[in-house]
Write an enzyme that holds these catalytic residues in place. Structure first.
Site, PDB file in Angstrom:
ATOM      1  N   ASN A  32       0.760  -1.013   0.222  1.00  0.00           N
ATOM      2  CA  ASN A  32      -0.239  -0.244  -0.424  1.00  0.00           C
ATOM      3  C   ASN A  32       1.207   1.455   0.107  1.00  0.00           C
ATOM      4  OD1 ASN A  32      -2.090   2.021   1.971  1.00  0.00           O
ATOM      5  ND2 ASN A  32      -2.526   0.678  -0.492  1.00  0.00           N
ATOM      6  N   HIS A  34       2.951   4.505  -0.449  1.00  0.00           N
ATOM      7  CA  HIS A  34       2.759   6.057  -0.728  1.00  0.00           C
ATOM      8  C   HIS A  34       3.877   6.464  -1.084  1.00  0.00           C
ATOM      9  CE1 HIS A  34       3.986   6.496   3.489  1.00  0.00           C
ATOM     10  NE2 HIS A  34       3.417   5.379   3.614  1.00  0.00           N
ATOM     11  N   GLY A  36       6.110   7.927   0.999  1.00  0.00           N
ATOM     12  CA  GLY A  36       7.315   7.307   2.010  1.00  0.00           C
ATOM     13  C   GLY A  36       8.447   6.452   1.619  1.00  0.00           C
ATOM     14  N   HIS A  37       7.193   5.628   1.011  1.00  0.00           N
ATOM     15  CA  HIS A  37       8.255   4.296   1.136  1.00  0.00           C
ATOM     16  C   HIS A  37       8.501   4.908  -0.732  1.00  0.00           C
ATOM     17  CE1 HIS A  37       3.791   2.287   2.682  1.00  0.00           C
ATOM     18  NE2 HIS A  37       5.464   2.277   3.941  1.00  0.00           N
ATOM     19  N   GLN A 153      10.276   1.834  16.314  1.00  0.00           N
ATOM     20  CA  GLN A 153      10.795   0.865  15.047  1.00  0.00           C
ATOM     21  C   GLN A 153      11.945   0.625  14.518  1.00  0.00           C
ATOM     22  OE1 GLN A 153       8.184  -1.073  12.005  1.00  0.00           O
ATOM     23  NE2 GLN A 153       9.561  -0.190  10.715  1.00  0.00           N
ATOM     24  N   SER A 186       0.273   4.524   5.789  1.00  0.00           N
ATOM     25  CA  SER A 186      -0.682   3.468   4.675  1.00  0.00           C
ATOM     26  C   SER A 186      -2.299   3.542   5.599  1.00  0.00           C
ATOM     27  CB  SER A 186      -0.002   2.150   4.999  1.00  0.00           C
ATOM     28  OG  SER A 186       0.804   2.282   4.305  1.00  0.00           O
ATOM     29  N   ARG A 187      -2.006   3.387   7.406  1.00  0.00           N
ATOM     30  CA  ARG A 187      -3.276   3.511   7.924  1.00  0.00           C
ATOM     31  C   ARG A 187      -3.967   4.320   7.674  1.00  0.00           C
ATOM     32  NH1 ARG A 187       0.081   0.250  11.452  1.00  0.00           N
ATOM     33  NH2 ARG A 187      -1.345  -2.007  11.194  1.00  0.00           N
TER      34      ARG A 187
HETATM   35  O1  PAF Z   1       7.590  -0.584   8.829  1.00  0.00           O
HETATM   36  C1  PAF Z   1       6.854  -1.907   8.044  1.00  0.00           C
HETATM   37  O2  PAF Z   1       5.719  -1.301   7.210  1.00  0.00           O
HETATM   38  C2  PAF Z   1       6.729  -2.816   8.311  1.00  0.00           C
HETATM   39  O3  PAF Z   1       6.745  -3.009  10.208  1.00  0.00           O
HETATM   40  C3  PAF Z   1       7.883  -3.481   8.289  1.00  0.00           C
HETATM   41  C4  PAF Z   1       9.158  -3.057   8.544  1.00  0.00           C
HETATM   42  C5  PAF Z   1       8.136  -3.762   6.496  1.00  0.00           C
HETATM   43  C6  PAF Z   1       8.391  -5.062   8.926  1.00  0.00           C
HETATM   44  O4  PAF Z   1       7.067  -5.832   8.419  1.00  0.00           O
END
Ligand code: PAF
Length: 279
Positions: A32, A34, A36-37, A153, A186-187
Site C-alpha cells: 500500500n 505512498h 514515504g515508501h 521501530q 498506509s493507515r
Molecule cells: O514498517 C513496516 O512497514 C513494517 O513494520 C516492516 C519493517 C516492513 C516489517 O514488517
C-alpha cells in the site's frame, strides 16, 4: 523490475549482483505504497547499484483484533509505483514462504519493545524484529532503509542489528508529510475526510510541544498539555512522551538530543508521529 516470490530465487538474484561488485539496498514494506515508501526507494538508488523491495504483510506483528485481515493490499498499484521509481527486484513472498508452521524462534529486543507502542501493542516489535531479521538473512543486503516516522521501530532494528552483529547498514529516512503536516502512512486511508483534517493536529501538537521544550517549560507539563489538547481535538491518545533520541529513555534536563513520540487513535485509526530535535 523483476518479481520473485521464493526465498531461493530472491537469494540467487541478489548474490549474483553482489558477485559482480554491486551493492544491494533493501527496502522492506507491507505494501500500500505512498510517497514515504517511494522516498525510501529513491534514497536507496542513490546509495546502491541495486534496490530490492519486499512487500509482505507480516502476520506476527499484528495483535488479536488488529487490522491484519483488513490491512490494505494494493499489489498491482504497488508494482507500478516501484517500477516507475526504478526498483530492480520486488520480493513478494507468501506467509508460508517466510514462516514454517512449527517455527520456534522469535527475535526480541528487550526493554525497547515493551515501551510506548510496544506497551500498547504487546508482541508487535517481536514480530517486526523477527521478520526483519529473517528478511536480512534471506537477502543479505548491504544496507536497508527505514522511515523515521516509525521511530521506535527504527530504534528496535538498529539495536537488533548491533546486538546480533548483522552486517547490514541501517539508514533512517525522513518522514514525508502531506501539506497539512500529517505524516504519510498506509493507515491514513482508514480516515474519513473529516478525520483527516483533525489528524493534522497530531503534528501541530508535536510542533507546539517542541517549542515548549525549547522554551524550557517542564517536561511533565508539556506532556500533560499535549495529551489534553489531543483529547480535546477528538483523539484517544496512547502516549505523548519527551524522550532522549538515542535510547528513548525519558528526557532529563541535561539531555540535548531529543525526540517527541506520540500515538493516538482517531476513530478506528491508530496514528503515530514524532519530531527529532536538539536543544
Ligand atoms: O514498517 C513496516 O512497514 C513494517 O513494520 C516492516 C519493517 C516492513 C516489517 O514488517
Amino acid at each position: 523490475m523483476q518479481i520473485v516470490s521464493t526465498v531461493s530465487e530472491c537469494r540467487r538474484l541478489i548474490k549474483a549482483w553482489q558477485l559482480t561488485g554491486d551493492r544491494v539496498a533493501f527496502v522492506p514494506t507491507m505494501g500500500n505504497l505512498h510517497d514515504g515508501h517511494i522516498k525510501l526507494v529513491t534514497e536507496a538508488k542513490q546509495q546502491a547499484e541495486r534496490v530490492v523491495v519486499s512487500i509482505f504483510v507480516n502476520p506476527t506483528q499484528f495483535g488479536p483484533g488488529e487490522d491484519f485481515d483488513s490491512y490494505p493490499r494494493t499489489e498491482a498499484e504497488d508494482q507500478a509505483k516501484l517500477a516507475a521509481a526504478g526498483a530492480d527486484l520486488l520480493f513478494l513472498p507468501a506467509v508460508t514462504d517466510i514462516y514454517a508452521p512449527d517455527a520456534k524462534t522469535t527475535v526480541s529486543v528487550s526493554g525497547l519493545s515493551t515501551i510506548y507502542c510496544g506497551a500498547a501493542r504487546p508482541g508487535h516489535f517481536d514480530g517486526v524484529a523477527t521478520v526483519v531479521c529473517k528478511l536480512f538473512n534471506i537477502m543479505q543486503p548491504d544496507l536497508a532503509l527505514f522511515g523515521r516516522k516509525d521511530f521506535q521501530q527504527l530504534a528496535v532494528i538498529r539495536t537488533m542489528v548491533r546486538d546480533l552483529n548483522i552486517p547490514v547498514d541501517i539508514i533512517g529516512v525522513d518522514t514525508v508529510r502531506e501539506a497539512s503536516g500529517l505524516a504519510m502512512s498506509s493507515r491514513n486511508g482508514y480516515l474519513s475526510a473529516e478525520e483527516k483534517q483533525i489528524a493534522a493536529q497530531l503534528y501541530q501538537t508535536l510542533c507546539h510541544a517542541r517549542d515548549a521544550v525549547l522554551a524550557g517549560q517542564p517536561v511533565a507539563d508539556i506532556e500533560q498539555h499535549a495529551l489534553s489538547s489531543l483529547q480535546a481535538a477528538g483523539f484517544a491518545p496512547d502516549y505523548f512522551a519527551v524522550c532522549r533520541s538515542q535510547d528513548l529513555a525519558k528526557a532529563r534536563a541535561e539531555d540535548t538530543e531529543l525526540v517527541l513520540l506520540v500515538a493516538a487513535r482517531l476513530g478506528k485509526t491508530r496514528l503515530i508521529d514524532n519530531i527529532v530535535f536538539s536543544r
